[in-house]
Design a protein around this motif. Structure first.
Motif, PDB file in Angstrom:
ATOM      1  N   LEU A 245       0.620  -1.101   0.184  1.00  0.00           N
ATOM      2  CA  LEU A 245      -0.150  -0.329   0.084  1.00  0.00           C
ATOM      3  C   LEU A 245       0.780   1.343  -0.315  1.00  0.00           C
ATOM      4  CD1 LEU A 245      -2.838  -0.963   3.136  1.00  0.00           C
ATOM      5  CD2 LEU A 245      -2.929  -0.573   0.606  1.00  0.00           C
ATOM      6  N   PHE A 246       0.450   2.130  -0.759  1.00  0.00           N
ATOM      7  CA  PHE A 246       1.393   3.177  -0.601  1.00  0.00           C
ATOM      8  C   PHE A 246       0.212   4.853   0.361  1.00  0.00           C
ATOM      9  CE2 PHE A 246       3.181   6.928  -3.187  1.00  0.00           C
ATOM     10  CZ  PHE A 246       4.504   7.484  -2.140  1.00  0.00           C
ATOM     11  N   MET A 247       0.942   5.229   1.387  1.00  0.00           N
ATOM     12  CA  MET A 247      -0.257   5.131   2.346  1.00  0.00           C
ATOM     13  C   MET A 247      -0.078   6.842   3.290  1.00  0.00           C
ATOM     14  SD  MET A 247      -2.520   3.403   4.715  1.00  0.00           S
ATOM     15  CE  MET A 247      -1.329   2.519   6.291  1.00  0.00           C
ATOM     16  N   THR A 248      -1.162   7.718   3.709  1.00  0.00           N
ATOM     17  CA  THR A 248      -0.276   8.845   4.594  1.00  0.00           C
ATOM     18  C   THR A 248      -0.874   8.009   5.342  1.00  0.00           C
ATOM     19  OG1 THR A 248      -2.834  10.086   4.253  1.00  0.00           O
ATOM     20  CG2 THR A 248      -0.601  10.743   2.806  1.00  0.00           C
ATOM     21  N   GLY A 249      -0.780   9.183   6.990  1.00  0.00           N
ATOM     22  CA  GLY A 249      -0.946   8.069   8.036  1.00  0.00           C
ATOM     23  C   GLY A 249      -2.411   8.983   7.980  1.00  0.00           C
ATOM     24  N   ASN A 250      -3.156  10.068   7.234  1.00  0.00           N
ATOM     25  CA  ASN A 250      -4.283  10.459   7.951  1.00  0.00           C
ATOM     26  C   ASN A 250      -5.137   9.524   7.149  1.00  0.00           C
ATOM     27  OD1 ASN A 250      -3.927  12.792   8.253  1.00  0.00           O
ATOM     28  ND2 ASN A 250      -3.515  13.845   6.318  1.00  0.00           N
ATOM     29  N   GLU A 251      -4.721   8.644   5.880  1.00  0.00           N
ATOM     30  CA  GLU A 251      -5.586   7.670   4.974  1.00  0.00           C
ATOM     31  C   GLU A 251      -5.297   6.541   6.005  1.00  0.00           C
ATOM     32  OE1 GLU A 251      -4.271   8.698   0.106  1.00  0.00           O
ATOM     33  OE2 GLU A 251      -3.104   7.269   1.703  1.00  0.00           O
ATOM     34  N   GLY A 252      -4.030   6.305   6.641  1.00  0.00           N
ATOM     35  CA  GLY A 252      -3.749   5.006   7.731  1.00  0.00           C
ATOM     36  C   GLY A 252      -5.307   5.674   8.626  1.00  0.00           C
ATOM     37  N   ILE A 253      -5.760   6.651   9.379  1.00  0.00           N
ATOM     38  CA  ILE A 253      -5.979   6.920  10.660  1.00  0.00           C
ATOM     39  C   ILE A 253      -7.919   6.936   9.881  1.00  0.00           C
ATOM     40  CG2 ILE A 253      -7.533   8.732  11.555  1.00  0.00           C
ATOM     41  CD1 ILE A 253      -4.737   8.581  13.133  1.00  0.00           C
ATOM     42  N   GLY A 254      -8.564   6.969   8.868  1.00  0.00           N
ATOM     43  CA  GLY A 254      -8.896   6.905   7.862  1.00  0.00           C
ATOM     44  C   GLY A 254      -9.934   5.375   7.470  1.00  0.00           C
ATOM     45  N   LEU A 255      -8.891   4.470   7.173  1.00  0.00           N
ATOM     46  CA  LEU A 255      -8.782   3.035   7.663  1.00  0.00           C
ATOM     47  C   LEU A 255      -9.558   2.248   8.303  1.00  0.00           C
ATOM     48  CD1 LEU A 255      -8.958   0.994   5.066  1.00  0.00           C
ATOM     49  CD2 LEU A 255      -6.668   0.795   5.340  1.00  0.00           C
ATOM     50  N   GLY A 256      -7.882   3.166   9.408  1.00  0.00           N
ATOM     51  CA  GLY A 256      -8.187   2.335  10.870  1.00  0.00           C
ATOM     52  C   GLY A 256      -9.845   2.496  11.254  1.00  0.00           C
ATOM     53  N   ALA A 257     -10.173   3.591  10.784  1.00  0.00           N
ATOM     54  CA  ALA A 257     -11.349   4.260  12.418  1.00  0.00           C
ATOM     55  C   ALA A 257     -12.475   2.400  11.464  1.00  0.00           C
ATOM     56  CB  ALA A 257     -11.567   5.111  11.864  1.00  0.00           C
TER      57      ALA A 257
END
Length: 584
Positions: free
Chosen positions: A201-213
């Motif tokens: 995956l190629f993701m930002t921390g913001n995307e990690g937050i969204g996906l994790g939530a």
């Protein structure tokens, strides 16, 4: 062959610089390389300087690096502001059709200069906007790759615009590639990929937050747009509705926080996301969540302050606000993940802890983690199980006299009493912002007040901040300890490795939960050290002050501070240690 390669493109904001960087980075990520990309940009729609830096490696990386191998410059300012990063033997590609008289700094280093008329080539193809593709093609030649590696990415980006646009962009990449190959011999080899091709995956921390939530079962996000946290809302907007979730753009951060409290009260896992100025507005609502014992998750993507400050730059100056913000006293948890993938897991922990202890949980990232992209090898969707905490059962509610559900039951050893969800028969209660008795009705008598405060304040007695992990690297015997939190992890780790190579006896601690503070663990390590260096991306040493408050050792502790808006560099940490940093 390089162990990694660092590439940067820069130019005027609004000219598609990020697009060039994204195309280059996404393509290499799909090839199986590990990448870390960092965007430097100004709080302007158009104009000003922007750049996009990518570090390419055969192993996972969490920092874009201090130096630079290839600089692709669309204007003189890019050279002026970034030339100092170039190493001996590096490559400077610059746009020569508009930059006729290029000025190069005299810094005593050998740089291979490659002028390419990028705009002219794009115009010959019919549209100057394709300059980004020409530049990508030239970069491809500079690192010894074939231009067809970009085809899949181009087809994905332009599939809705038809074959003609797709073919034109492919041709632009080929033209840039050909021009470089025909005119220059300078080439830098990429590191070899080890083993099988990675599918990262190629993701930002913001995307990690969204996906994790989303993975954690969150189905409601209320937020007000604010840089650098807005991407969390955009990510949720793209994915939450597919799973029955709802997104609410509130009129301000006060309303956003109250909406998130309301969602959690109603039994739906809910959250809000913001940055420092927005968090300031949420303080009264934070107290409401605390006194009403309503679970709440807030993400604070920190930026340069105070006030509007530096909206598009990074900083770690909200620790005090996250730990002590709001009037009165409430229990809370403040966690500080270090990477994009860690952000994915920690937001899931945040929801579990908010419901387990019925407290606000604040997740403090910053712009560096929030908006930088990294290759993530694997995400385990089943790693963290959902824990909804103590919810009263229908059977237990039927045993209670009607209207006498003690939502804030004082007969609890832990301070946490079972909550009901609206609609449960006989589970009604009043969730006041006023002090209250066990069923929720307002009181002012001193005896009940003390009992309720004691009940709330003992909730986290059973919480061990190290249960979410605290990073430690080092031998049993050491002289020097480096301590950081959040996004400084990668730079401190690289500085730690460099200091070890210089025969320094050194250890590294990265704190993942700053409140409640893991005092026992930190104290045991600091007791062994002669010197302690605390790395803070803020001006006042907020982490250092917290450590001194919680564990002492004032005489051992020295600060290494950075607060100009840029992430701290490895060399700044190393020189801070060897030069003995900033005395407290």
């Amino acid at each position: 062959m390089l162990k990694d390669l660092k590439w940067k493109v820069g130019g005027a904001q609004g000219e598609g610089i990020d697009s060039t960087g994204e195309i280059f980075a996404i393509t290499l990520n799909r090839m199986g390389y590990y990448l870390f990309s960092y965007r430097h940009f100004m709080s302007l729609i158009k104009g000003g300087h922007t750049n996009y830096k990518v570090r390419i490696s055969s192993e996972p990386v969490n920092y874009h690096g201090d130096d630079l191998d290839i600089l692709l410059a669309f204007d003189q300012r890019t050279i002026d502001e970034n030339f100092h990063e170039l190493k001996d033997g590096s490559i400077l590609i610059y746009e020569s059709s508009k930059m006729k008289d290029v000025a190069l700094p005299e810094q005593g280093k050998k740089v291979n200069v490659c002028p390419i008329p990028i705009y002219e080539i794009a115009q010959q193809l019919g549209n100057s906007i394709m300059k980004n593709m020409v530049a990508a093609g030239a970069s491809c030649a500079a690192v010894g790759l074939e231009p067809n590696i970009f085809h899949e990415v181009i087809e994905g980006i332009f599939k809705k615009k038809g074959e003609n646009i797709i073919n034109s962009n492919k041709e632009a990449i080929q033209k840039g590639y050909d021009y470089y190959k025909e005119n220059f011999n300078h080439k830098l080899e990429l590191p070899k990929i080890k083993g099988e091709k990675n599918k990262n995956l190629f993701m930002t921390g913001n995307e990690g937050i969204g996906l994790g939530a989303l993975t954690a079962g969150c189905r409601y996000l209320a937020a007000y747009p604010i840089t650098p946290a807005t991407e969390i809302m955009y990510n949720a907007l793209a994915h939450f509705p597919k799973f029955g979730g709802k997104i609410m753009q509130a009129e301000d951060e006060i309303a956003a926080c109250l909406m998130a409290i309301g969602g959690n009260y109603a039994g739906v896992r809910s959250m809000t996301s913001t940055s420092g100025p927005g968090l300031s507005l949420m303080m009264e609502a934070l107290g409401l969540a605390g006194i009403s014992e309503t679970p709440l998750v807030i993400v604070d993507v920190q930026r340069g302050g105070p006030a509007t400050g530096l909206p598009t730059k990074t900083e770690q100056s909200d620790i005090n606000e996250m730990i002590y913000g709001s009037h009165g006293e409430i229990p809370r948890i403040v966690m500080t993940p270090s990477t994009a993938d860690e952000a994915y897991y920690y937001i899931q922990h945040a929801f579990n802890l908010a419901e387990k202890y019925q407290v606000p949980v604040l997740v403090g990232t910053d712009m560096f983690v929030g908006m930088s992209k990294k290759s993530v090898a694997d995400i385990d969707f089943n790693k963290i199980k959902i824990d909804r905490g103590q919810i009263v059962t229908e059977e237990d509610l039927q045993k209670i006299e009607k209207g006498m559900f003690k939502r804030y039951n004082l007969e609890t050893q832990t301070g946490v009493s079972p909550r009901s969800i609206p609609g449960q028969d006989n589970g009604r209660y009043v969730a006041l912002g006023n002090e209250h008795e066990e069923t929720g009705y307002e009181i002012e008598d001193t005896e009940t007040r003390v009992k309720m405060m004691d009940k709330r304040m003992k909730k986290l007695d059973q919480f061990d901040p190290t249960e979410l992990g605290i990073y430690y690297s080092g031998e049993n015997q050491f002289d020097t300890v480096l301590i950081g939190f959040g996004s400084t992890y990668a730079q401190i780790d690289e500085a730690y490795q460099e200091l070890k190579e210089k025969s320094e006896k050194v250890a590294h601690i990265q704190i993942k939960v700053v409140h409640p503070f893991p005092a026992k663990f930190v104290k045991e390590k600091l007791a062994k050290a002669k010197n302690v260096f605390v790395i803070d991306n803020n001006a006042t040493g907020q982490l250092r002050n917290l450590i001194q408050k919680e564990v002492g050792y004032h005489e051992k502790i020295t600060s290494i501070l950075k607060y100009d808006g840029d992430p701290i560099k490895v060399k700044e940490i190393v020189s801070g240690v060897l030069g003995k940093g900033v005395k407290a």
